[in-house]
Write a protein that holds these residues in place. Structure first.
Motif, PDB file in Angstrom:
ATOM      1  N   TYR A 105       0.810  -1.233   0.000  1.00  0.00           N
ATOM      2  CA  TYR A 105       0.000   0.000   0.000  1.00  0.00           C
ATOM      3  C   TYR A 105       0.842   1.281   0.000  1.00  0.00           C
ATOM      4  O   TYR A 105       0.303   2.375  -0.137  1.00  0.00           O
ATOM      5  N   GLU A 221       0.533   7.169  13.324  1.00  0.00           N
ATOM      6  CA  GLU A 221       0.260   5.746  13.523  1.00  0.00           C
ATOM      7  C   GLU A 221       1.451   4.979  12.993  1.00  0.00           C
ATOM      8  O   GLU A 221       2.113   5.387  12.040  1.00  0.00           O
ATOM      9  N   TRP A 222       1.758   3.854  13.656  1.00  0.00           N
ATOM     10  CA  TRP A 222       2.840   3.012  13.139  1.00  0.00           C
ATOM     11  C   TRP A 222       2.324   1.585  13.141  1.00  0.00           C
ATOM     12  O   TRP A 222       1.634   1.211  12.205  1.00  0.00           O
ATOM     13  N   ILE A 223       2.474   0.812  14.182  1.00  0.00           N
ATOM     14  CA  ILE A 223       2.035  -0.583  14.090  1.00  0.00           C
ATOM     15  C   ILE A 223       1.212  -0.974  15.315  1.00  0.00           C
ATOM     16  O   ILE A 223      -0.011  -0.972  15.313  1.00  0.00           O
ATOM     17  N   GLU A 247      -6.288  -0.681   9.435  1.00  0.00           N
ATOM     18  CA  GLU A 247      -5.386  -1.817   9.268  1.00  0.00           C
ATOM     19  C   GLU A 247      -5.815  -2.997  10.143  1.00  0.00           C
ATOM     20  O   GLU A 247      -5.254  -3.262  11.192  1.00  0.00           O
TER      21      GLU A 247
HETATM   22 CA    CA Z   1       0.229   1.128  10.460  1.00  0.00          CA
END
Ligand code: CA
Length: 368
Positions: A105, A221-223, A247
């Motif tokens: 993405y 945002e990351w994970i 996600e």
């Molecule tokens: Ca993410």
């Protein structure tokens, strides 16, 4: 024992030992028999080596090496080492490297349909995504897209599970609070946030902490807890939102240049595919185990765990549907994959309402 007997026995022992050595040599040196070549590949990735996502490249490299007795080796490099972190697809397409590990993405600017290879907002969780990819026709469609457009063959090679909804400097109580906020968020999730008034930034992992800590951005945002803590995001902002509704179960992909792939012996192709499967399941299992511990730790350290409000989730879902329809009306590749994916999503939601959801609801609330 008589001398003659001793000589005879030692001769037998020597012969036996020689036979053993000969057998051992045959079994440990199958390359002489099979003629399989020595292959050395480089893998560009989008990730820092310190985080959980890098286990995808590591697992592929380790297993390919083990399964070929060291004849086929792949060396993974951190994002930025061989090529900029968000340009892995181009490096693989152009043959600068034979393969890469990245999130499809990141490249929706080239083809919006690539979002389905990773995840789309309000889409599938990891288990549903794997069902779609492996047994619902998803991977076939995506491999056709990657092949036709980029001369690449792609394999699912990692999943984080449902992610978290990001770090915010201040509390977000309504859609109105999002307006003008500078937030790091890639993919279609970023496009949705943009429609809710957010000033969207796409930054590689290496730039997130400093940007947030210094106030160049207001949110990121990351994970999930494990990797976010590794980047130090809990020290850069106090509010940690959930869920990461853009996600639900993002897949990472191993991308292989088609010319390099076609040159591999069939055996190595099968081994690479098996290693990618292994990375896909192993990364997910690892994240599920590590995230629960990391979340407890950062909450104990003062992070304020906060749920997105219903009105933000609903506005996000509405904007997502608009984006889906707009993309489908102007991009034939998106339309084809979206319509097939939508049919699959409906079926698996119906099934999972009956089995997974009813079970999860009971064991995590009523009984816990
Ligand atoms: Ca993410």
């Amino acid at each position: 024992m008589k001398r003659r007997e001793i000589i005879h026995k030692s001769a037998i022992a020597t012969t036996a030992a020689a036979t053993t050595v000969a057998c051992t040599r045959r079994t440990t040196a199958p390359n002489v028999r099979t003629g399989l070549p020595t292959v050395r590949w480089r893998m560009a990735t989008s990730w820092p080596t310190s985080i959980g996502l890098f286990t995808g490249p590591e697992i592929i490299a380790k297993r390919v090496k083990e399964m070929t007795g060291g004849r086929f080796t792949i060396k993974p490099y951190a994002g930025g080492e061989l090529t900029p972190a968000l340009q892995v697809l181009d490096a693989v397409r152009q043959g600068k490297v034979q393969c890469g590990h990245t999130a499809s993405y990141y490249y929706i600017g080239k083809s919006p349909a690539l979002a389905f290879a990773t995840c789309v907002p309000f889409g599938l969780n990891a288990q549903q995504q794997n069902a779609w990819l492996y047994h619902g026709g998803g991977l076939e469609l995506l491999q056709k897209l990657y092949g036709d457009r980029f001369n690449i063959i792609n394999f699912p090679a990692g999943n984080t599970g449902t992610q978290m909804g990001g770090w915010f400097k201040r509390e977000i109580k309504s859609v109105g609070d999002l307006k003008g906020l500078k937030m790091r968020i890639p993919g279609l999730g970023g496009q949705v946030m943009s429609r809710l008034g957010v000033n969207v930034q796409v930054l590689p992992a290496s730039d997130i902490y400093l940007s947030l800590e210094r106030g160049a951005i207001d949110a990121a945002e990351w994970i999930g807890p494990y990797d976010d803590e590794k980047l130090g995001l809990n020290k850069a902002a106090p509010f940690y939102y959930y869920p990461g509704w853009w996600e639900g179960g993002p897949t990472l992909d191993a991308l292989v240049n088609r010319r390099a792939w076609d040159k591999l012996p069939k055996e190595y192709q099968e081994i690479f595919k098996a290693a990618a499967y292994e990375a896909n399941i192993n990364m997910l299992s690892q994240y599920d185990a590590l995230n629960s511990e990391a979340l407890a730790k950062i909450v104990a350290g003062g992070t304020k765990l906060t749920a997105y409000t219903q009105d933000i989730m609903q506005a996000g879902q509405k904007a997502t549907l608009e984006i889906f329809e707009e993309n489908a009306s102007k991009d034939a590749e998106f339309k084809q994959i979206y319509e097939q994916w939508k049919g699959f999503r409906e079926k698996i939601y119906n099934w999972n309402r009956v089995n997974e959801l009813s079970f999860a609801n009971f064991v995590t609330t009523d009984w816990a």
